[in-house]
Design a protein around this motif. Structure first.
Motif, PDB file in Angstrom:
ATOM      1  N   VAL A  83      -7.397   1.341  -2.245  1.00  0.00           N
ATOM      2  CA  VAL A  83      -7.290   1.431  -3.453  1.00  0.00           C
ATOM      3  C   VAL A  83      -5.604   2.453  -3.787  1.00  0.00           C
ATOM      4  CG1 VAL A  83      -7.861   1.909  -5.870  1.00  0.00           C
ATOM      5  CG2 VAL A  83      -9.727   0.767  -4.441  1.00  0.00           C
ATOM      6  N   PRO A  84      -5.914   3.772  -2.941  1.00  0.00           N
ATOM      7  CA  PRO A  84      -4.055   4.317  -3.522  1.00  0.00           C
ATOM      8  C   PRO A  84      -3.480   3.651  -2.545  1.00  0.00           C
ATOM      9  CG  PRO A  84      -6.407   5.781  -3.375  1.00  0.00           C
ATOM     10  CD  PRO A  84      -7.030   4.192  -2.726  1.00  0.00           C
ATOM     11  N   LEU A  85      -3.718   2.996  -1.753  1.00  0.00           N
ATOM     12  CA  LEU A  85      -2.655   2.689  -0.579  1.00  0.00           C
ATOM     13  C   LEU A  85      -1.935   1.856  -1.444  1.00  0.00           C
ATOM     14  CD1 LEU A  85      -1.547   2.374   2.020  1.00  0.00           C
ATOM     15  CD2 LEU A  85      -2.782   1.400   2.776  1.00  0.00           C
ATOM     16  N   GLY A  86      -2.352   0.505  -2.041  1.00  0.00           N
ATOM     17  CA  GLY A  86      -2.257  -0.905  -2.274  1.00  0.00           C
ATOM     18  C   GLY A  86      -1.139   0.428  -4.371  1.00  0.00           C
ATOM     19  N   PHE A  87      -1.848   1.000  -4.271  1.00  0.00           N
ATOM     20  CA  PHE A  87      -0.955   1.805  -5.700  1.00  0.00           C
ATOM     21  C   PHE A  87      -0.286   2.340  -5.208  1.00  0.00           C
ATOM     22  CE2 PHE A  87      -0.551   4.811  -9.102  1.00  0.00           C
ATOM     23  CZ  PHE A  87      -0.733   4.679  -9.874  1.00  0.00           C
ATOM     24  N   LEU A  88       0.257   3.006  -4.420  1.00  0.00           N
ATOM     25  CA  LEU A  88       1.334   3.841  -4.075  1.00  0.00           C
ATOM     26  C   LEU A  88       2.534   2.534  -3.856  1.00  0.00           C
ATOM     27  CD1 LEU A  88      -0.227   6.913  -2.148  1.00  0.00           C
ATOM     28  CD2 LEU A  88       0.974   6.810  -4.488  1.00  0.00           C
ATOM     29  N   LEU A  89       1.270   1.570  -2.439  1.00  0.00           N
ATOM     30  CA  LEU A  89       3.147   1.253  -2.333  1.00  0.00           C
ATOM     31  C   LEU A  89       3.527  -0.054  -3.366  1.00  0.00           C
ATOM     32  CD1 LEU A  89       1.234  -0.766   1.011  1.00  0.00           C
ATOM     33  CD2 LEU A  89       2.797   0.734   0.434  1.00  0.00           C
ATOM     34  N   ALA A  90       2.242  -0.600  -4.587  1.00  0.00           N
ATOM     35  CA  ALA A  90       3.026  -1.110  -5.928  1.00  0.00           C
ATOM     36  C   ALA A  90       4.118  -0.205  -6.297  1.00  0.00           C
ATOM     37  CB  ALA A  90       2.275  -2.112  -6.435  1.00  0.00           C
ATOM     38  N   LEU A  91       3.413   1.330  -6.014  1.00  0.00           N
ATOM     39  CA  LEU A  91       5.084   1.840  -6.952  1.00  0.00           C
ATOM     40  C   LEU A  91       6.226   1.592  -6.428  1.00  0.00           C
ATOM     41  CD1 LEU A  91       2.776   4.815  -8.435  1.00  0.00           C
ATOM     42  CD2 LEU A  91       3.756   2.775 -10.177  1.00  0.00           C
ATOM     43  N   THR A  92       6.448   2.196  -4.814  1.00  0.00           N
ATOM     44  CA  THR A  92       6.961   1.932  -4.114  1.00  0.00           C
ATOM     45  C   THR A  92       8.436   0.695  -3.966  1.00  0.00           C
ATOM     46  OG1 THR A  92       5.973   3.345  -2.624  1.00  0.00           O
ATOM     47  CG2 THR A  92       8.103   2.470  -1.247  1.00  0.00           C
ATOM     48  N   LEU A  93       7.414   0.062  -4.271  1.00  0.00           N
ATOM     49  CA  LEU A  93       8.445  -0.716  -4.360  1.00  0.00           C
ATOM     50  C   LEU A  93       8.389  -1.656  -5.509  1.00  0.00           C
ATOM     51  CD1 LEU A  93       5.832  -3.001  -1.406  1.00  0.00           C
ATOM     52  CD2 LEU A  93       8.063  -1.553  -0.842  1.00  0.00           C
ATOM     53  N   ARG A  94       8.217  -0.486  -6.774  1.00  0.00           N
ATOM     54  CA  ARG A  94       8.188  -1.427  -8.040  1.00  0.00           C
ATOM     55  C   ARG A  94       9.717  -2.087  -8.605  1.00  0.00           C
ATOM     56  NH1 ARG A  94       9.059   3.943  -7.505  1.00  0.00           N
ATOM     57  NH2 ARG A  94      11.313   4.866  -7.882  1.00  0.00           N
ATOM     58  N   HIS A  95      10.674  -1.776  -7.928  1.00  0.00           N
ATOM     59  CA  HIS A  95      11.638  -2.346  -8.204  1.00  0.00           C
ATOM     60  C   HIS A  95      12.359  -4.299  -7.271  1.00  0.00           C
ATOM     61  CE1 HIS A  95      13.603   1.004  -8.987  1.00  0.00           C
ATOM     62  NE2 HIS A  95      13.548   2.426  -8.145  1.00  0.00           N
ATOM     63  N   LEU A  96      11.694  -4.220  -7.275  1.00  0.00           N
ATOM     64  CA  LEU A  96      11.270  -5.887  -6.511  1.00  0.00           C
ATOM     65  C   LEU A  96      11.412  -6.617  -7.379  1.00  0.00           C
ATOM     66  CD1 LEU A  96       9.218  -6.475  -3.899  1.00  0.00           C
ATOM     67  CD2 LEU A  96      11.283  -6.022  -3.738  1.00  0.00           C
TER      68      LEU A  96
END
Length: 369
Positions: A83-96
Motif C-alpha cells: 500500500v505505501p509503495l502504490g501511494f508513494l509511486l502515485a504521488l511521485t508520478l502525479r504530473h502525468l
C-alpha cells in the motif's frame, strides 16, 4: 499649487489578505518511493544464499492451486506492505496527464516489482513463490494508488509546507531526511552496537580483527558511540531550518532513537533486556558525544559537514574493529527463532551500508555550501 490626491481605496481592498507564498516543490515522495522499493526487494529475496535451479519454469507458480497452509495475517501483510509503495509511486508520478494516469502507472510498477521478485524466488531455497502473494501485492499497490488520487493532493501540499517550515533550503534536503529515517530504522536491530553503523564484517564474511577483551571492547564501544552521536547530530542539524531550536530538536531526536532501541529490545528479545544497550561504554559515549556535539554546533555549516564526514569515517573504522558483543550474539540467536528473520537481515543490511550512502551525500552537500 494643487496637491496630488491619494488613490481611492475601498475598505475591502485594505482587508485583502496577502497571498501566501507557494511551498517549494518537494522530491520527498520520489526518494521515499525509491527507498521503499529497494527495501521491499531486499526483504522479498533475503537471505540471497544458496541459489539453485530446480528445472521448473519461473512462471509455474502462476497456475498453482490455492496453498494448503495460509493465514489471514499473511494475506493482510502482503497487501499492507505494498500500500505505501502504490501511494508513494502515485504521488511521485502525479504530473502525468489525466486523473488516473499516475494511479495506473503506480499499479503497473508495483505489479512488475511483485512479479519479478516472485519469479526470482524460484531460485531461492528459503523462499516459495506464490500467486496468492502476487495477487495480494497487486491489490495493495492498487489500494495505495487509489488513496493517492483520492487524498494525495492535500497530503502532498501539507508535506511540502512542513518541509518549507522545518527544513533548511539546501539541495536535496528530502534525500537527507530519508537517510535520517533509514538511520532510525537501524536502531530496531538490538544485536548491533548502539548507534553503530558501517559494520561490513558479516556482509563480507570477515572474521573480527580484535579478540574480545573487556577493556578493549569498552574503549571501542565508547569511540563508536561518540563518533556516531556527532555524525547523526551534525547531519540532522544541517537539515534543520535556522529558525528552529536545534538543541531542543536534536535532544528530542536522540530520545526518540533511544526509545526505539529500548522498545525493539523489549519486544524482539525480552522485556528484561530492554535497557541492555545501556552499557558503561554507551553511557560514557553518549556523554562525551553530547558534549562534543554541543560545541560543534557552534561552527558554520560548512565546517559542521566536514566534521561530520570525519566522524563518520572514524566511526565506521572503529565499528569494524570492535569485537563481537556477547549480548549481541545472544540477542541474535533469540531473534532469529521468530518471524523476524527477513526484518533482521534488512536492518543489518541498512546499518552496514548507511555510512556509504551518507558520506557521498555529505560530500556533495559540503561542496554546495
Amino acid at each position: 499649487m494643487e496637491q496630488d490626491q491619494p488613490p481611492l481605496t475601498s475598505p475591502a481592498d485594505d482587508q485583502t489578505p496577502a497571498r501566501q507564498p507557494l511551498p517549494r516543490p518537494t522530491r520527498l515522495p520520489l526518494y521515499l518511493a525509491l527507498a521503499y522499493l529497494v527495501l521491499i526487494s531486499y526483504a522479498s529475496l533475503y537471505p540471497f544464499a544458496n541459489w539453485r535451479d530446480l528445472g521448473l519454469s519461473p512462471l509455474a507458480f502462476l497456475g498453482a492451486a490455492w496453498p494448503r497452509y495460509w493465514t489471514a495475517f499473511d494475506l493482510a501483510v502482503n497487501i499492507a506492505v505494498y500500500v505505501p509503495l502504490g501511494f508513494l509511486l502515485a504521488l511521485t508520478l502525479r504530473h502525468l496527464p489525466g486523473r488516473w494516469s499516475a494511479a495506473v502507472a503506480a499499479l503497473l510498477v508495483g505489479s512488475l516489482l511483485s512479479f519479478t521478485v516472485e519469479c526470482l524466488q524460484n531460485w531461492l531455497p528459503a523462499r516459495v513463490p506464490s500467486n496468492i502473494d502476487l495477487a495480494c501485492n497487486i491489490s495493495g499497490s492498487a489500494i495505495g494508488a487509489v488513496l493517492a488520487v483520492w487524498k494525495g493532493k492535500p497530503i502532498f501540499r501539507r508535506v511540502a509546507q512542513l518541509q518549507q517550515a522545518l527544513l533548511a533550503p539546501i539541495p536535496h534536503a528530502e534525500l537527507g531526511l530519508v537517510l535520517i529515517a533509514m538511520w532510525l530504522l537501524t536502531q530496531l536491530s538490538p544485536e548491533t552496537l548502539l548507534f553503530g553503523v558501517g559494520d561490513l564484517r558479516q556482509v563480507l564474511g570477515l572474521t573480527p580483527a580484535v579478540p574480545y577483551a573487556a577493556p578493549a571492547f569498552f574503549m571501542l564501544e565508547t569511540g563508536v558511540i561518540v563518533c556516531n552521536t556527532i555524525v547523526i547530530g551534525l547531519f540532522t542539524r544541517t537539515l534543520l531550518a535556522d529558525r528552529n531550536a536545534p538543541h531542543l530538536v536534536l535532544f528530542s531526536f536522540f530520545m526518540l532513537a533511544l526509545a526505539i532501541r529500548t522498545l525493539a529490545a523489549a519486544v524482539l528479545v525480552a522485556p528484561h533486556d530492554a535497557l541492555a544497550w545501556l552499557t558503561p561504554g554507551a553511557r560514557l559515549g553518549l556523554l562525551i558525544g553530547g558534549v562534543l556535539l554541543s560545541l560543534l554546533l557552534l561552527l558554520p555549516a560548512a565546517l559542521r559537514i566536514g566534521f561530520a564526514g570525519v566522524a563518520l569515517m572514524a566511526g565506521t573504522a572503529l565499528v569494524n574493529l570492535t569485537p563481537p558483543n556477547p549480548y549481541s550474539e545472544a540477542a541474535l540467536a533469540t531473534w532469529r527463532q521468530g518471524h523476524f528473520l527477513n526484518f533482521n537481515g534488512l536492518t543489518r543490511w541498512i546499518a552496514s551500508l548507511w555510512p556509504f550512502l551518507a558520506l557521498p551525500y555529505l560530500t556533495a552537500l559540503g561542496r554546495r555550501l
